[in-house]
Design an enzyme around this catalytic site. Sequence first.
Site, PDB file in Angstrom:
ATOM      1  CG  PHE A 149      -0.243   0.796   2.624  1.00 34.08           C
ATOM      2  CD1 PHE A 149      -0.386   2.080   2.885  1.00 34.08           C
ATOM      3  CD2 PHE A 149       0.271  -0.425   3.226  1.00 34.08           C
ATOM      4  CE1 PHE A 149       0.199   2.203   4.134  1.00 34.08           C
ATOM      5  CE2 PHE A 149       0.689  -0.280   4.992  1.00 34.08           C
ATOM      6  CZ  PHE A 149       0.864   1.459   4.962  1.00 34.08           C
ATOM      7  CE  LYS A 173      -2.953  -7.768  -4.761  1.00 31.14           C
ATOM      8  NZ  LYS A 173      -3.657  -7.422  -3.491  1.00 31.14           N
ATOM      9  CB  SER A 226       4.229  -7.684   5.745  1.00 27.66           C
ATOM     10  OG  SER A 226       4.016  -8.557   5.148  1.00 27.66           O
ATOM     11  CB  CYS A 281      10.047  -0.482   2.780  1.00 21.57           C
ATOM     12  SG  CYS A 281      10.920  -0.038   1.316  1.00 21.57           S
TER      13      CYS A 281
HETATM   14  P1  NAD Z   1       1.006  -6.771   2.936  1.00 23.00           P
HETATM   15  O1  NAD Z   1       2.250  -7.187   2.847  1.00 23.00           O
HETATM   16  O2  NAD Z   1       0.714  -6.409   3.941  1.00 23.00           O
HETATM   17  O3  NAD Z   1       1.373  -6.815   1.446  1.00 23.00           O
HETATM   18  C1  NAD Z   1       1.707  -6.397   0.388  1.00 23.00           C
HETATM   19  C2  NAD Z   1       0.819  -7.113  -0.506  1.00 23.00           C
HETATM   20  O4  NAD Z   1       0.724  -8.894  -0.495  1.00 23.00           O
HETATM   21  C3  NAD Z   1      -0.550  -6.569  -1.094  1.00 23.00           C
HETATM   22  O5  NAD Z   1      -0.929  -6.926  -2.162  1.00 23.00           O
HETATM   23  C4  NAD Z   1      -1.527  -7.514  -0.027  1.00 23.00           C
HETATM   24  O6  NAD Z   1      -2.997  -7.487  -0.845  1.00 23.00           O
HETATM   25  C5  NAD Z   1      -0.942  -9.051  -0.629  1.00 23.00           C
HETATM   26  N1  NAD Z   1      -1.433  -9.631   1.097  1.00 23.00           N
HETATM   27  C6  NAD Z   1      -1.454  -9.276   1.858  1.00 23.00           C
HETATM   28  N2  NAD Z   1      -1.526 -10.313   2.702  1.00 23.00           N
HETATM   29  C7  NAD Z   1      -1.190 -11.781   2.283  1.00 23.00           C
HETATM   30  C8  NAD Z   1      -1.806 -13.010   2.341  1.00 23.00           C
HETATM   31  N3  NAD Z   1      -1.733 -13.558   3.304  1.00 23.00           N
HETATM   32  N4  NAD Z   1      -1.197 -13.719   1.329  1.00 23.00           N
HETATM   33  C9  NAD Z   1      -0.887 -13.326   0.151  1.00 23.00           C
HETATM   34  N5  NAD Z   1      -0.838 -11.942  -0.384  1.00 23.00           N
HETATM   35  C10 NAD Z   1      -1.225 -11.353   0.448  1.00 23.00           C
HETATM   36  O7  NAD Z   1       2.308  -4.632   3.163  1.00 23.00           O
HETATM   37  P2  NAD Z   1       1.569  -3.674   3.480  1.00 23.00           P
HETATM   38  O8  NAD Z   1       0.793  -3.752   4.953  1.00 23.00           O
HETATM   39  O9  NAD Z   1       0.917  -3.613   2.409  1.00 23.00           O
HETATM   40  O10 NAD Z   1       2.983  -2.645   2.867  1.00 23.00           O
HETATM   41  C11 NAD Z   1       3.545  -2.305   4.309  1.00 23.00           C
HETATM   42  C12 NAD Z   1       4.720  -3.698   3.848  1.00 23.00           C
HETATM   43  O11 NAD Z   1       5.442  -3.434   2.953  1.00 23.00           O
HETATM   44  C13 NAD Z   1       5.879  -2.994   5.298  1.00 23.00           C
HETATM   45  O12 NAD Z   1       6.287  -4.149   6.221  1.00 23.00           O
HETATM   46  C14 NAD Z   1       6.877  -2.444   4.502  1.00 23.00           C
HETATM   47  O13 NAD Z   1       7.811  -2.414   4.793  1.00 23.00           O
HETATM   48  C15 NAD Z   1       7.027  -2.789   3.023  1.00 23.00           C
HETATM   49  N6  NAD Z   1       7.660  -2.491   2.164  1.00 23.00           N
HETATM   50  C16 NAD Z   1       8.712  -3.250   1.561  1.00 23.00           C
HETATM   51  C17 NAD Z   1       9.578  -2.430   0.711  1.00 23.00           C
HETATM   52  C18 NAD Z   1      10.395  -3.211  -0.287  1.00 23.00           C
HETATM   53  O14 NAD Z   1      11.092  -3.199  -1.320  1.00 23.00           O
HETATM   54  N7  NAD Z   1      11.264  -3.688   0.841  1.00 23.00           N
HETATM   55  C19 NAD Z   1       9.311  -1.230  -0.016  1.00 23.00           C
HETATM   56  C20 NAD Z   1       8.063  -0.904   0.564  1.00 23.00           C
HETATM   57  C21 NAD Z   1       7.101  -1.969   1.479  1.00 23.00           C
END
Ligand code: NAD
Length: 495
Positions: A149, A173, A226, A281
């Site tokens: 997000f 997605k 995450s 992040c």
């Molecule tokens: P998230 O992991 O909750 O969601 C990421 C994506 O995965 C979304 O599209 C979501 O719909 C999907 N998703 C969520 N739960 C799922 C599941 N159980 N099974 C399959 N898909 C699932 O992350 P978020 O809250 O959207 O974003 C914040 C996180 O992203 C933080 O941990 C941040 O550090 C990380 N992030 C990392 C980077 C990087 O480059 N390393 C960059 C941006 C954000």
Amino acid sequence: MKRISHWIGGKSVCGESDRQAPVFDPACGIQTAVVDLADPVEVDAAVAAAVAASYEWRWSSLSTRTAVMFRFHQLLDGHRRELAAAVTAEHGKVLSDASGEVARGIENVEFSCGVAHHLKGGYSQRVSTGVDVHTVLEPLGVVAGITPFNFPVMVPLWMIANAIACGNTFVLKPSEKDPSASMLIADLLHEAGVPEGGFNVVHGDKITVDRLLSHPDVDAVSFVGSTPIARYVYETGVGHGKRVQALGGAKNHMVVLPDADLDAAADCAVSGGFGSAGERCMAVSVLVAVGEIADPLIEAIVARIPGIVIGPGHDPASEMGPLVTAEHQKRVAGYLDRAGPEGAHVVVDGRQKSFDSEGYFLGCSLIDHVRPGMAVYDEEIFGPVLAVVRVRTYDEAVALVNGNPYGNGVALFTGDGGAAHRFESDVQVGMVGINVPLPVPVGSYSFGGWKDSLFGDSAIYGPDGVRFYTRPKVVTARWPVPATSVVDLGFPQTR
Ligand code: NAD
């Protein structure tokens, strides 16, 4: 109520499943839209559209693809404000920050405009008598991207730009929390000339993601989110025989040595820790104060916190917006409850700041005397909370950073070139900043953390992005050696 549907085969397609999710404006807590959540049947339709477009796109010339990427670049440039406004409306970050995100995303498209150069292979003439060898980089086919997000424009562009320029077709997605920006991107790619089916968007959740991970026609998956989900996506995708890169969460340290410029370090701790409400992040989440700089540094940061203007992202006066959802706001605030009983000292408590709004606002917090083993140190908070760990020496600081399971970004603040040079080698972290709080690489380099911040062996965008979205092929060819050694070309030859 606005309805956000999928984008399949070059047009908006309403979801057929009865699953939907609400989308909120975090600045006022009001629902502004519903987003369709794709079931496997809709994922299959998007992948089928991508497969159908794949042949035409992979055979298109490099000049055609370059022209499309240049047009896409121009269109993004012309729609900066619209894209930034869409980010602010659903994510909540302030407009200046959203514009910065759009600009950083456009960098990736700029890089992809050089695809003719990036896809140059190698050539060796006469490796053996009459035998030549050359390499080509071929597209993989259909690739999927699953994005978080917190950067609804930039992170999709980290993936899309190189994947499409290299001749792949794409299924995105995006996060269901702020899905509108991806629809704008789809429109612009379409207008730029990506064929119908070349780029598709399916909104959704775990059900949607699981179908992408198991679909036999998806060749590769890029994930950013995450750490627990990154690990899951990596293991599941690889288990289904796919190429996967999965970027996870972070706990970024900013180490400040006693000789650092105090004001510059305090300014950077504030912007790096509280910018975008800490929902980055690469955000600074742990300030490592070495030796006697701790007290004056904390004092300087505490003095700056009341000056941070927190308000709706669309208000030009705001410097920090709300958190993305009510649930996330509650989760972040929960860390402040736990810090005291665990032995830390909450110097500034963001919960005490009051807001004249139903939005998901939370003030900035600073917690001192934090140690490993406390939740505020061990867990990714992803909010405007800065934890301070005091250490006595440089070696203790490095041991702390290297002992953390994450390895996304780290920063060192010092005026000592020798210490900076040594730090660069000593830390086990993928991206290092020297007097730079958020060392996000420019688009011509690649972005990737180490350890629990990245699963797979490929960083994202830049040169690693090109490698990830292509498969090398080595061609060994034998041709008859000419019978005579001199070819009469009708003009004098040099030996
Ligand atoms: P998230 O992991 O909750 O969601 C990421 C994506 O995965 C979304 O599209 C979501 O719909 C999907 N998703 C969520 N739960 C799922 C599941 N159980 N099974 C399959 N898909 C699932 O992350 P978020 O809250 O959207 O974003 C914040 C996180 O992203 C933080 O941990 C941040 O550090 C990380 N992030 C990392 C980077 C990087 O480059 N390393 C960059 C941006 C954000």
